[in-house]
Each structure stands twice: as C-alpha cells, then as structure tokens.
Design a protein around this motif. Structure first.
Motif, short mmCIF file in Angstrom:
data_model
loop_
_atom_site.label_atom_id
_atom_site.label_comp_id
_atom_site.label_asym_id
_atom_site.label_seq_id
_atom_site.Cartn_x
_atom_site.Cartn_y
_atom_site.Cartn_z
N ARG A 1 0.83 -1.21 0.00
CA ARG A 1 0.00 0.00 0.00
C ARG A 1 0.86 1.26 0.00
N CYS A 2 0.29 2.34 -0.54
CA CYS A 2 0.99 3.61 -0.56
C CYS A 2 -0.04 4.73 -0.46
N ASN A 3 0.39 5.86 0.13
CA ASN A 3 -0.51 7.01 0.27
C ASN A 3 -0.27 8.06 -0.81
N THR B 1 11.25 -1.47 2.69
CA THR B 1 10.64 -0.76 1.59
C THR B 1 9.13 -1.03 1.59
N GLY B 2 8.45 -0.61 0.53
CA GLY B 2 7.03 -0.85 0.37
C GLY B 2 6.74 -1.21 -1.07
N GLY B 3 5.62 -0.66 -1.59
CA GLY B 3 4.74 0.33 -1.01
C GLY B 3 5.43 1.39 -0.17
N GLU B 4 4.67 1.87 0.79
CA GLU B 4 5.17 2.87 1.73
C GLU B 4 5.32 2.22 3.09
N ASN C 1 8.43 7.60 1.11
CA ASN C 1 8.05 8.83 0.42
C ASN C 1 8.12 10.04 1.36
N GLY C 2 8.40 9.79 2.64
CA GLY C 2 8.67 10.87 3.58
C GLY C 2 7.46 11.49 4.25
N LEU D 1 2.60 14.88 -10.26
CA LEU D 1 3.31 13.60 -10.30
C LEU D 1 2.71 12.57 -9.36
N THR D 2 2.31 13.00 -8.17
CA THR D 2 1.88 12.06 -7.13
C THR D 2 0.37 11.99 -6.97
#
Length: 330
Positions: free
Chosen positions: A20-22, A67-70, A98-99, A132-133
């Motif tokens: 998963r990622c936000n 790592t991920g994902g996030e 991604n910080g 971009l995101t």
C-alpha cells in the motif's frame, strides 16, 4: 551464504513491508490505486522478523532495507526495527520512504535502531509534485526530510526520478537544494515498473542527460570504482567536495555484475531481481512450520538460480514484471 552461479554473493536484503501507498505516483501506479494484498496474504511482524533473523544469522546478510509500497504505513514498523536491531550480528538498517510520515516517526525509528533513510522526492515545485503524485503533500515530505536529518538518520539520501515535460529541467536546482541542506541526492533512471505498463525507453531521461544538465552549474569529479563497490549509484564529488551526487543508471548502464541484493516481497516471496519473472515462496514454508534450516535452503536455492542480468539492456528480450513495484519492493 546466498551465492549464485556467477559468483555474486547477496549481503543486502530488501524487505517490502506492505504493497500500500498514500501517493499515486504516475510512474508507479494508476490514480485509483491497485488491488491490495489481503491481511492474511501479508507476512506478520513475527514472520518478517524470523525471516530477517534467518537471513542475518544463517545466510550472511549484513544490510536490511525496509521498503514498500510505503513502509511507514506498516503499524508494527518501529517494533520490527527494534527487534532486528537486537540480532547478533546486528545488520545495518535503512528505510526507503516517500517521507510523508517521517515527521512523526523519525525520532522513534532512530531510537529503535534504524540507521538512515532514503526519501523519494522528484521536484521542488509543489504544483509539479501534485501532478506527479496526485496528492498535495509536498510540504509533508520536506518536513519529513528535515525531521530525519534532525533525528540523526544520516546520511539522508534523496531519490529523484526525472521525466520530460514535468521535472526534467530541475536537476541543477535539486542538487543546489540538497547540498545546502546536507542531503545526498541520487538521480534514478525511470524503470519499467509501472502497473500500467506505460514506460517507453525513448521517453526516458538518461543518466547522461542528468550529468550534462548538472555540469551547466557544477564541477563534477567521478569517484573511483573501488569506492563504489557493489553500490548501484555512480557518484560524483560536487565542486571539489565534500558533497556528492549519485546517478543510478539501471537502464543505460546496468550494474548487474556487481549486484549483492536479495528481495523479500510483502507476501513472503523471494525475488532475485526487481525484474525477475520467478519467485520462491517462503511464506508457505513458514506457515507449515518448516525449520529454519529448511527455509534457509529454499532461499539459497532461489539465489543460486539468479540470472546474469535484468534484461533491461536488451529491449528485444526484456519482459516487464507482472507485478508492480509497490508489490515487490523498490
């Protein structure tokens, strides 16, 4: 040891903690996201720590990258880091993120034993970041970078992908910004790891393009290959030092002959390469109560079959992975 038929020895383990990622970066996944792994498919915290313990104590792993994902979306992250920091021998541990969540977690991660972070940031322009995101979180990333630096998660490395028509002109500006703050900037050639399979080699900004752009403003002196070792980044000293900038030319100058990595996906599969077409299931062995030595043997067998290269340097033969980057770990 995790040795392959070409004599390479894997000492660096990349562990994906979630798919998963936000963010919804255009070069990684579609705007609507992906079909995420179910909780039962994911490795538990205990399973992750056990596999890392096996890798460190039986297979010669010296460095672990989460790592991920996030990975900051993983609820048990701090506990996983703390338990891995207690292993003997203790691996060096880092995190690629991604910080966005670093401002609130950097201090706790450092206290738990994390050594440093890599933070993805492709632009200094909030409007370009949003394009971009597909998220308006630029300030959160900048604050996270600052928090990581203040917490001692150093050297803080910033990973940047340049794309024509979006941020392709930002290389000198990004380097000046990183030098001013004491971050180490690394430009990464865009790789074909997007779920949409929209990557085109002809559209890519190459390592050569990046260096040409940087030299319009900075004097760059290439580091000796002996200093680089198995690291993926070619590095240059900026304006006589002490600052450095890296370029990871995965497509145009592959570094497969020196690769020392093995990868573990969030659902417990060993991957010998980001671009591998095969995986070896360790989750099944874990959940069938296999002993450590059996799991270690499976891992060794998987790595023994690692191919000579990623195939990226042969466009006619290259096969893009059928799983996106968020599922297999960046």
């Amino acid at each position: 040891m995790l040795v392959d038929t070409f004599g390479r020895v894997a000492t660096d383990l990349r562990v994906s903690l979630t798919d998963r990622c936000n963010l919804r970066c255009t070069y990684c996944m579609p705007e609507e996201g992906l079909q995420w792994l179910t909780k039962s498919d994911l490795l538990s915290d205990d399973e992750i720590v056990r596999l890392i313990r096996i890798a460190v104590t039986r297979l010669g792993i010296k460095e672990v990258r989460f790592t991920g994902g996030e990975p900051l979306l993983r609820p048990g992250l701090v506990g996983i880091v703390e338990r891995c920091a207690a292993l003997e021998p203790r691996p060096r541990m880092s995190l690629t993120t991604n910080g966005i969540g670093l401002k609130r977690t950097a201090a706790a991660l450092r206290e738990a034993g994390l050594d440093r972070v890599n933070v993805s940031l492709d632009t200094l322009r909030p409007d370009v970041f949003k394009t971009l995101t597909r998220r308006d979180r630029h300030r959160d990333v900048l604050d996270g970078l600052s928090a990581a630096h203040d917490a001692g998660l150093t050297p803080v490395k910033v990973n940047t992908v340049l794309m024509p028509g979006l941020n392709g002109d930002e290389a000198p500006e990004l380097l000046a910004w990183a030098v001013e703050r004491g971050y180490e900037l690394r430009f990464i050639e865009q790789m074909p790891l997007d779920a949409q399979h929209g990557w085109k080699r002809d559209d890519m900004i190459t390592a050569g393009d990046v260096l040409d752009s940087l030299r319009t403003r900075f004097a760059l002196t290439e580091e000796d290959d002996a200093v680089r070792g198995s690291a993926p980044a070619e590095r240059w000293v900026v304006d006589g030092g002490p600052h450095r900038v890296g370029v990871i030319a995965s497509v145009t100058r592959p570094f497969c002959q020196a690769c020392d990595r093995t990868r573990l996906t969030a659902d417990g599969q060993v991957r010998t390469c980001l671009f591998a077409q095969e995986e070896t299931d360790l989750r099944g062995a874990l959940r069938s109560d296999a002993p450590d030595e059996e799991i270690a043997a499976l891992w060794k067998t998987a790595m023994w079959g690692k191919k000579a290269g990623s195939g990226l340097d042969d466009p006619s033969a290259f096969l893009q992975p059928d799983r996106p980057m968020s599922a297999i770990g960046g």
